[in-house]
Design a protein around this motif. Structure first.
Motif, PDB file in Angstrom:
ATOM      1  N   PHE A   1       0.674  -1.099   0.249  1.00  0.00           N
ATOM      2  CA  PHE A   1      -0.107  -0.424  -0.162  1.00  0.00           C
ATOM      3  C   PHE A   1       1.196   1.028  -0.076  1.00  0.00           C
ATOM      4  O   PHE A   1       1.122   2.072   0.726  1.00  0.00           O
ATOM      5  CB  PHE A   1      -0.872  -0.498   1.815  1.00  0.00           C
ATOM      6  CG  PHE A   1      -1.419  -1.256   0.998  1.00  0.00           C
ATOM      7  CD1 PHE A   1      -3.065  -1.270   0.590  1.00  0.00           C
ATOM      8  CD2 PHE A   1      -1.981  -2.187   2.258  1.00  0.00           C
ATOM      9  CE1 PHE A   1      -3.511  -2.268   0.586  1.00  0.00           C
ATOM     10  CE2 PHE A   1      -2.739  -3.137   1.972  1.00  0.00           C
ATOM     11  CZ  PHE A   1      -3.467  -3.624   1.418  1.00  0.00           C
TER      12      PHE A   1
ATOM     13  N   LEU B   1     -10.198   1.417  -1.951  1.00  0.00           N
ATOM     14  CA  LEU B   1      -8.341   1.220  -1.678  1.00  0.00           C
ATOM     15  C   LEU B   1      -8.047   0.517  -2.957  1.00  0.00           C
ATOM     16  O   LEU B   1      -6.827   0.592  -3.705  1.00  0.00           O
ATOM     17  CB  LEU B   1      -8.497  -0.753  -0.866  1.00  0.00           C
ATOM     18  CG  LEU B   1      -8.295  -0.834   0.295  1.00  0.00           C
ATOM     19  CD1 LEU B   1      -8.177  -1.481   1.298  1.00  0.00           C
ATOM     20  CD2 LEU B   1      -6.609  -0.039   0.634  1.00  0.00           C
TER      21      LEU B   1
ATOM     22  N   SER C   1      -8.081  -5.507  -2.265  1.00  0.00           N
ATOM     23  CA  SER C   1      -9.377  -4.204  -1.195  1.00  0.00           C
ATOM     24  C   SER C   1      -9.094  -5.620  -0.009  1.00  0.00           C
ATOM     25  O   SER C   1      -9.931  -5.263   1.221  1.00  0.00           O
ATOM     26  CB  SER C   1     -10.439  -4.089  -1.695  1.00  0.00           C
ATOM     27  OG  SER C   1     -10.873  -4.792  -2.684  1.00  0.00           O
TER      28      SER C   1
ATOM     29  N   GLU D   1      -3.529   5.447  -0.723  1.00  0.00           N
ATOM     30  CA  GLU D   1      -5.015   4.413  -0.141  1.00  0.00           C
ATOM     31  C   GLU D   1      -5.454   4.712   0.699  1.00  0.00           C
ATOM     32  O   GLU D   1      -6.547   5.218   0.765  1.00  0.00           O
ATOM     33  CB  GLU D   1      -4.208   2.711   0.421  1.00  0.00           C
ATOM     34  CG  GLU D   1      -3.656   1.498  -0.784  1.00  0.00           C
ATOM     35  CD  GLU D   1      -2.592   2.313  -1.703  1.00  0.00           C
ATOM     36  OE1 GLU D   1      -2.221   1.153  -2.156  1.00  0.00           O
ATOM     37  OE2 GLU D   1      -1.901   3.059  -1.091  1.00  0.00           O
ATOM     38  N   LYS D   2      -4.161   5.474   1.623  1.00  0.00           N
ATOM     39  CA  LYS D   2      -5.175   5.980   2.959  1.00  0.00           C
ATOM     40  C   LYS D   2      -5.638   7.642   2.581  1.00  0.00           C
ATOM     41  O   LYS D   2      -6.968   8.108   3.317  1.00  0.00           O
ATOM     42  CB  LYS D   2      -3.618   6.511   3.703  1.00  0.00           C
ATOM     43  CG  LYS D   2      -2.845   5.302   4.685  1.00  0.00           C
ATOM     44  CD  LYS D   2      -1.846   5.610   5.365  1.00  0.00           C
ATOM     45  CE  LYS D   2      -1.542   4.654   5.629  1.00  0.00           C
ATOM     46  NZ  LYS D   2      -0.893   4.886   6.919  1.00  0.00           N
TER      47      LYS D   2
ATOM     48  N   ALA E   1      -6.482   3.229  -5.442  1.00  0.00           N
ATOM     49  CA  ALA E   1      -5.757   3.827  -5.940  1.00  0.00           C
ATOM     50  C   ALA E   1      -4.595   2.019  -6.021  1.00  0.00           C
ATOM     51  O   ALA E   1      -3.453   2.604  -6.565  1.00  0.00           O
ATOM     52  CB  ALA E   1      -5.089   3.861  -3.773  1.00  0.00           C
ATOM     53  N   GLN E   2      -5.167   1.091  -5.716  1.00  0.00           N
ATOM     54  CA  GLN E   2      -4.186  -0.464  -6.187  1.00  0.00           C
ATOM     55  C   GLN E   2      -3.617  -0.664  -7.444  1.00  0.00           C
ATOM     56  O   GLN E   2      -3.301  -0.414  -7.966  1.00  0.00           O
ATOM     57  CB  GLN E   2      -4.448  -1.355  -5.156  1.00  0.00           C
ATOM     58  CG  GLN E   2      -4.418  -1.528  -4.349  1.00  0.00           C
ATOM     59  CD  GLN E   2      -3.197  -2.152  -3.754  1.00  0.00           C
ATOM     60  OE1 GLN E   2      -3.211  -3.382  -3.952  1.00  0.00           O
ATOM     61  NE2 GLN E   2      -2.457  -1.894  -3.344  1.00  0.00           N
TER      62      GLN E   2
ATOM     63  N   TYR F   1      -7.827   7.559  -0.167  1.00  0.00           N
ATOM     64  CA  TYR F   1      -9.358   7.475  -0.821  1.00  0.00           C
ATOM     65  C   TYR F   1      -9.215   7.285   0.625  1.00  0.00           C
ATOM     66  O   TYR F   1     -10.933   7.018   0.716  1.00  0.00           O
ATOM     67  CB  TYR F   1      -8.722   6.550  -2.280  1.00  0.00           C
ATOM     68  CG  TYR F   1      -8.326   7.748  -3.235  1.00  0.00           C
ATOM     69  CD1 TYR F   1      -8.097   8.939  -3.117  1.00  0.00           C
ATOM     70  CD2 TYR F   1      -7.402   6.183  -4.154  1.00  0.00           C
ATOM     71  CE1 TYR F   1      -7.482   9.452  -4.070  1.00  0.00           C
ATOM     72  CE2 TYR F   1      -6.450   7.063  -5.472  1.00  0.00           C
ATOM     73  CZ  TYR F   1      -6.679   7.908  -5.276  1.00  0.00           C
ATOM     74  OH  TYR F   1      -6.291   9.188  -6.093  1.00  0.00           O
TER      75      TYR F   1
END
Length: 376
Positions: free
Chosen positions: A22, A264, A214, A26-27, A267-268, A29
């Motif tokens: 990550f 998640l 996710s 991630e954080k 972002a990934q 969003y």
């Protein structure tokens, strides 16, 4: 080899088989999702992820689900598989493939894999059909069971594409629906076309150990607008859209992906290209290292393929060497795992019809996965 892997991953601590990374938004969003209070199946990130995923793999539509098994379950329903139908698949696969078939009340038939792909073999498939089946009123009928073979589910093992174009041609000849189990192959291409998009329907997974994750999550892809609408309907409890009334017109499923998971995944997905590039750099290191070791063959991507190398694999010379390899590596802090037990050897599928499974058995006794995480 243990020293080599520890040096490659730059740690003497325990090295897992495949852990998530990550490193992006991630954080950011997730916080945005939490602040919006839309954390369940309604929210902007679900729609955003579906649009971006479809663009990534080259499909017209993508429908997000809670996990890969639910995506495959719905895909089989979309392919009109019903109770007592039969579905051809490979015995060398994760249990989810056969579970999804069984949820409908259908029964799997196991056909052998190719050694160079570890995926469903076109030659074994056509041989099975020619010996055991006939077309009656445009339906593929199993001469032994008298049941309809409605679908075929090949799986792209460890992200390595099977010969999916040949499989599709065979399925078309026999009027069998092709449903791709692309759970492991996001970022993989066969003849410049993304896996999961050769059949009318494809299913992907975002479990915690997948190339992007996710925690859970799955997605159905298709180019058929009607199938996409029906997938969305079935995965949202078959509720007829209305501002406040609750009317459901068939048995549906609570399979819609929550907005938190989708945040998640957005972002990934932004990092997918770098993840695949990183894994291919690891492949070069492994390939060079194992060239100097007798009795261990590193598994490289098949011909005409660009694999995501989700899980790296080696093939040992026999089952005894495999077991010694597994014991030594795991006892020394390097996580390794054997390939799955063949599905036809499990209690619930032992009575299922099978072709000759020589290649599947050979691989079951020799294949081991080795640490495959993106290296930080």
């Amino acid at each position: 080899m243990v020293d080599f892997i520890q040096n490659t991953f730059k740690t003497k601590e325990f090295i897992p088989l495949h852990e998530p990374r990550f490193n992006g938004n991630e954080k950011k969003y997730l916080n945005d999702c939490i602040d919006s209070t839309f954390v369940s199946s309604v929210g902007k990130y679900v729609d955003q992820f579906e649009k971006e995923f479809a663009k990534t793999v080259g499909s017209k539509y993508a429908i997000a689900t809670v996990n890969g098994t639910s995506a495959l379950h719905i895909s089989l329903i979309l392919a009109d598989v019903k109770k007592d139908d039969e579905v051809i698949t490979q015995p060398l696969t994760f249990i989810a493939t056969c579970n999804a078939i069984s949820y409908i009340g259908a029964k799997p038939i196991f056909v052998d894999v190719d050694l160079d792909t570890m995926g469903l073999s076109p030659k074994s498939l056509v041989k099975f059909l020619e010996v055991n089946c006939e077309l009656i009123n445009n339906e593929c009928i199993n001469k032994t069971t008298k049941k309809i073979i409605k679908a075929c589910v090949p799986m792209h093992t460890f992200g390595h594409p099977c010969k999916i174009d040949e499989i599709k041609a065979i399925c078309d000849d026999w009027n069998i629906s092709l449903v791709e189990d692309a759970a492991e192959s996001l970022g993989s291409y066969y003849k410049d076309k993304h896996t999961g998009t050769y059949g009318e329907i494809g299913a992907f997974s975002f479990n915690g150990n997948k190339i992007i994750t996710s925690g859970g999550g799955g997605v159905i892809v298709t180019d058929d607008e009607n199938l996409a609408k029906r997938a969305k309907h079935l995965t949202t409890t078959a509720k007829i859209p209305h501002p406040f009334e609750y009317v459901h017109d068939e048995i549906g499923f609570n399979y819609r992906m929550p907005n938190l998971n989708a945040a998640l995944l957005v972002a990934q997905l932004e990092q997918l290209d770098n993840f695949v590039k990183n894994k291919k750099e690891l492949v070069l290191k492994y390939d060079e290292f194992f060239k100097n070791i007798d009795g261990i063959d590193f598994f490289n991507q098949p011909e005409n393929s660009s694999s995501n190398y989700w899980l790296q694999a080696v093939i040992l010379k026999d089952v005894t060497t495999r077991d010694e390899f597994l014991k030594f590596t795991n006892n020394n802090g390097v996580m390794t795992r054997p390939i799955w037990k063949l599905m036809n050897e499990l209690e619930m599928f032992k009575d299922c019809q099978s072709s000759d499974l020589i290649n599947s058995k050979y691989l079951e006794e020799r294949v081991v996965n080795i640490p495959s995480s993106v290296i930080l």
